[in-house]
Write a protein that holds these residues in place. Sequence first.
Motif, PDB file in Angstrom:
ATOM      1  N   ARG A 109       0.826  -1.218   0.000  1.00  0.00           N
ATOM      2  CA  ARG A 109       0.000   0.000   0.000  1.00  0.00           C
ATOM      3  C   ARG A 109       0.853   1.257   0.000  1.00  0.00           C
ATOM      4  O   ARG A 109       0.522   2.241  -0.654  1.00  0.00           O
ATOM      5  CB  ARG A 109      -0.918   0.012   1.228  1.00  0.00           C
ATOM      6  CG  ARG A 109      -2.161  -0.795   0.996  1.00  0.00           C
ATOM      7  CD  ARG A 109      -3.212  -0.555   2.021  1.00  0.00           C
ATOM      8  NE  ARG A 109      -3.562   0.850   2.167  1.00  0.00           N
ATOM      9  CZ  ARG A 109      -4.301   1.338   3.142  1.00  0.00           C
ATOM     10  NH1 ARG A 109      -4.781   0.532   4.058  1.00  0.00           N
ATOM     11  NH2 ARG A 109      -4.576   2.617   3.224  1.00  0.00           N
ATOM     12  N   TYR A 110       1.961   1.212   0.767  1.00  0.00           N
ATOM     13  CA  TYR A 110       2.864   2.365   0.799  1.00  0.00           C
ATOM     14  C   TYR A 110       3.478   2.591  -0.577  1.00  0.00           C
ATOM     15  O   TYR A 110       3.571   3.732  -1.044  1.00  0.00           O
ATOM     16  CB  TYR A 110       3.960   2.145   1.848  1.00  0.00           C
ATOM     17  CG  TYR A 110       4.962   3.272   1.886  1.00  0.00           C
ATOM     18  CD1 TYR A 110       4.663   4.475   2.517  1.00  0.00           C
ATOM     19  CD2 TYR A 110       6.211   3.147   1.290  1.00  0.00           C
ATOM     20  CE1 TYR A 110       5.559   5.516   2.547  1.00  0.00           C
ATOM     21  CE2 TYR A 110       7.117   4.182   1.319  1.00  0.00           C
ATOM     22  CZ  TYR A 110       6.789   5.360   1.945  1.00  0.00           C
ATOM     23  OH  TYR A 110       7.693   6.400   1.962  1.00  0.00           O
ATOM     24  N   LEU A 111       3.912   1.522  -1.232  1.00  0.00           N
ATOM     25  CA  LEU A 111       4.494   1.649  -2.570  1.00  0.00           C
ATOM     26  C   LEU A 111       3.469   2.206  -3.551  1.00  0.00           C
ATOM     27  O   LEU A 111       3.804   3.024  -4.413  1.00  0.00           O
ATOM     28  CB  LEU A 111       5.014   0.294  -3.057  1.00  0.00           C
ATOM     29  CG  LEU A 111       6.219  -0.259  -2.313  1.00  0.00           C
ATOM     30  CD1 LEU A 111       6.544  -1.657  -2.810  1.00  0.00           C
ATOM     31  CD2 LEU A 111       7.418   0.654  -2.459  1.00  0.00           C
ATOM     32  N   ASP A 118       4.662   0.019  -9.479  1.00  0.00           N
ATOM     33  CA  ASP A 118       4.941  -0.512 -10.812  1.00  0.00           C
ATOM     34  C   ASP A 118       6.399  -0.908 -10.981  1.00  0.00           C
ATOM     35  O   ASP A 118       6.744  -1.604 -11.937  1.00  0.00           O
ATOM     36  CB  ASP A 118       4.577   0.522 -11.885  1.00  0.00           C
ATOM     37  CG  ASP A 118       3.093   0.828 -11.907  1.00  0.00           C
ATOM     38  OD1 ASP A 118       2.313  -0.054 -11.487  1.00  0.00           O
ATOM     39  OD2 ASP A 118       2.716   1.926 -12.335  1.00  0.00           O
ATOM     40  N   TYR A 119       7.268  -0.460 -10.068  1.00  0.00           N
ATOM     41  CA  TYR A 119       8.698  -0.699 -10.204  1.00  0.00           C
ATOM     42  C   TYR A 119       9.270  -1.617  -9.124  1.00  0.00           C
ATOM     43  O   TYR A 119      10.281  -2.266  -9.334  1.00  0.00           O
ATOM     44  CB  TYR A 119       9.457   0.631 -10.158  1.00  0.00           C
ATOM     45  CG  TYR A 119       8.852   1.661 -11.076  1.00  0.00           C
ATOM     46  CD1 TYR A 119       8.980   1.553 -12.456  1.00  0.00           C
ATOM     47  CD2 TYR A 119       8.109   2.729 -10.577  1.00  0.00           C
ATOM     48  CE1 TYR A 119       8.405   2.478 -13.304  1.00  0.00           C
ATOM     49  CE2 TYR A 119       7.543   3.658 -11.419  1.00  0.00           C
ATOM     50  CZ  TYR A 119       7.691   3.535 -12.773  1.00  0.00           C
ATOM     51  OH  TYR A 119       7.117   4.444 -13.614  1.00  0.00           O
ATOM     52  N   LEU A 120       8.630  -1.628  -7.964  1.00  0.00           N
ATOM     53  CA  LEU A 120       9.134  -2.421  -6.840  1.00  0.00           C
ATOM     54  C   LEU A 120       8.129  -3.491  -6.454  1.00  0.00           C
ATOM     55  O   LEU A 120       6.922  -3.308  -6.617  1.00  0.00           O
ATOM     56  CB  LEU A 120       9.388  -1.528  -5.625  1.00  0.00           C
ATOM     57  CG  LEU A 120      10.522  -0.520  -5.744  1.00  0.00           C
ATOM     58  CD1 LEU A 120      10.474   0.454  -4.589  1.00  0.00           C
ATOM     59  CD2 LEU A 120      11.861  -1.217  -5.786  1.00  0.00           C
ATOM     60  N   ARG A 121       8.644  -4.593  -5.913  1.00  0.00           N
ATOM     61  CA  ARG A 121       7.772  -5.631  -5.395  1.00  0.00           C
ATOM     62  C   ARG A 121       8.275  -6.085  -4.038  1.00  0.00           C
ATOM     63  O   ARG A 121       9.434  -5.892  -3.701  1.00  0.00           O
ATOM     64  CB  ARG A 121       7.653  -6.804  -6.355  1.00  0.00           C
ATOM     65  CG  ARG A 121       8.941  -7.508  -6.638  1.00  0.00           C
ATOM     66  CD  ARG A 121       8.717  -8.544  -7.703  1.00  0.00           C
ATOM     67  NE  ARG A 121       9.911  -9.325  -7.926  1.00  0.00           N
ATOM     68  CZ  ARG A 121       9.899 -10.546  -8.403  1.00  0.00           C
ATOM     69  NH1 ARG A 121       8.755 -11.127  -8.690  1.00  0.00           N
ATOM     70  NH2 ARG A 121      11.011 -11.199  -8.602  1.00  0.00           N
ATOM     71  N   VAL A 122       7.396  -6.680  -3.262  1.00  0.00           N
ATOM     72  CA  VAL A 122       7.712  -7.128  -1.906  1.00  0.00           C
ATOM     73  C   VAL A 122       7.838  -8.646  -1.947  1.00  0.00           C
ATOM     74  O   VAL A 122       6.897  -9.340  -2.306  1.00  0.00           O
ATOM     75  CB  VAL A 122       6.615  -6.691  -0.911  1.00  0.00           C
ATOM     76  CG1 VAL A 122       6.993  -7.082   0.497  1.00  0.00           C
ATOM     77  CG2 VAL A 122       6.375  -5.200  -1.010  1.00  0.00           C
ATOM     78  N   ALA A 136      12.237  -7.482 -12.544  1.00  0.00           N
ATOM     79  CA  ALA A 136      13.211  -7.816 -13.578  1.00  0.00           C
ATOM     80  C   ALA A 136      12.554  -7.564 -14.929  1.00  0.00           C
ATOM     81  O   ALA A 136      11.676  -8.312 -15.356  1.00  0.00           O
ATOM     82  CB  ALA A 136      13.655  -9.259 -13.452  1.00  0.00           C
ATOM     83  N   ILE A 137      12.958  -6.500 -15.589  1.00  0.00           N
ATOM     84  CA  ILE A 137      12.367  -6.116 -16.866  1.00  0.00           C
ATOM     85  C   ILE A 137      13.394  -6.366 -17.955  1.00  0.00           C
ATOM     86  O   ILE A 137      14.509  -5.850 -17.901  1.00  0.00           O
ATOM     87  CB  ILE A 137      11.945  -4.625 -16.868  1.00  0.00           C
ATOM     88  CG1 ILE A 137      10.946  -4.375 -15.746  1.00  0.00           C
ATOM     89  CG2 ILE A 137      11.390  -4.233 -18.221  1.00  0.00           C
ATOM     90  CD1 ILE A 137      10.628  -2.918 -15.529  1.00  0.00           C
TER      91      ILE A 137
END
Length: 149
Positions: A109-111, A118-122, A136-137
């Motif tokens: 939720r903070y992200l 769209d750029y970070l994941r937990v 990883a794009i």
Amino acid sequence: ETTVPSPSPSSLIPTHFLTNIKKHIYLKMVKAKKGTVKFVIDCTAPVEDKVLDVASFEKYLQDRLKVDGKTGTLAASNVTISRDRTKLTIAAPSDIRFPKRQLKYLAKRYLKKQQLRDYLRVIAASKNSYELRYFAISGGDDAEDDAEE
């Protein structure tokens, strides 16, 4: 002379009572263990790139973490949030129920609020830790290679 089988004792008790009894036994088992449970959220990659501010993330967790279904009861429940330069550590007494899953939910939720989702994941790095990683794009080079052939 047909005999009717006698019902087992557990079939006479409604199922919702059984779940409450199991929950009560579980809580007693949890309360028997003493100590603290520590959860770590590792924000190394986004902090080094100056994308994420750990202090504001800590404040966000302070405001929104729930203990026993209530927000704002961290101090009364002896739940502490501390931060290093790139890591947040949440320490909770093991006698209270504190779900790790809630940390992942709040981190996501903070992200989303910071428009970084769209750029970070937990990711669960271990049993008691989460890590914020970049997606990883691929560079799209595969499509260009196919067009040249």
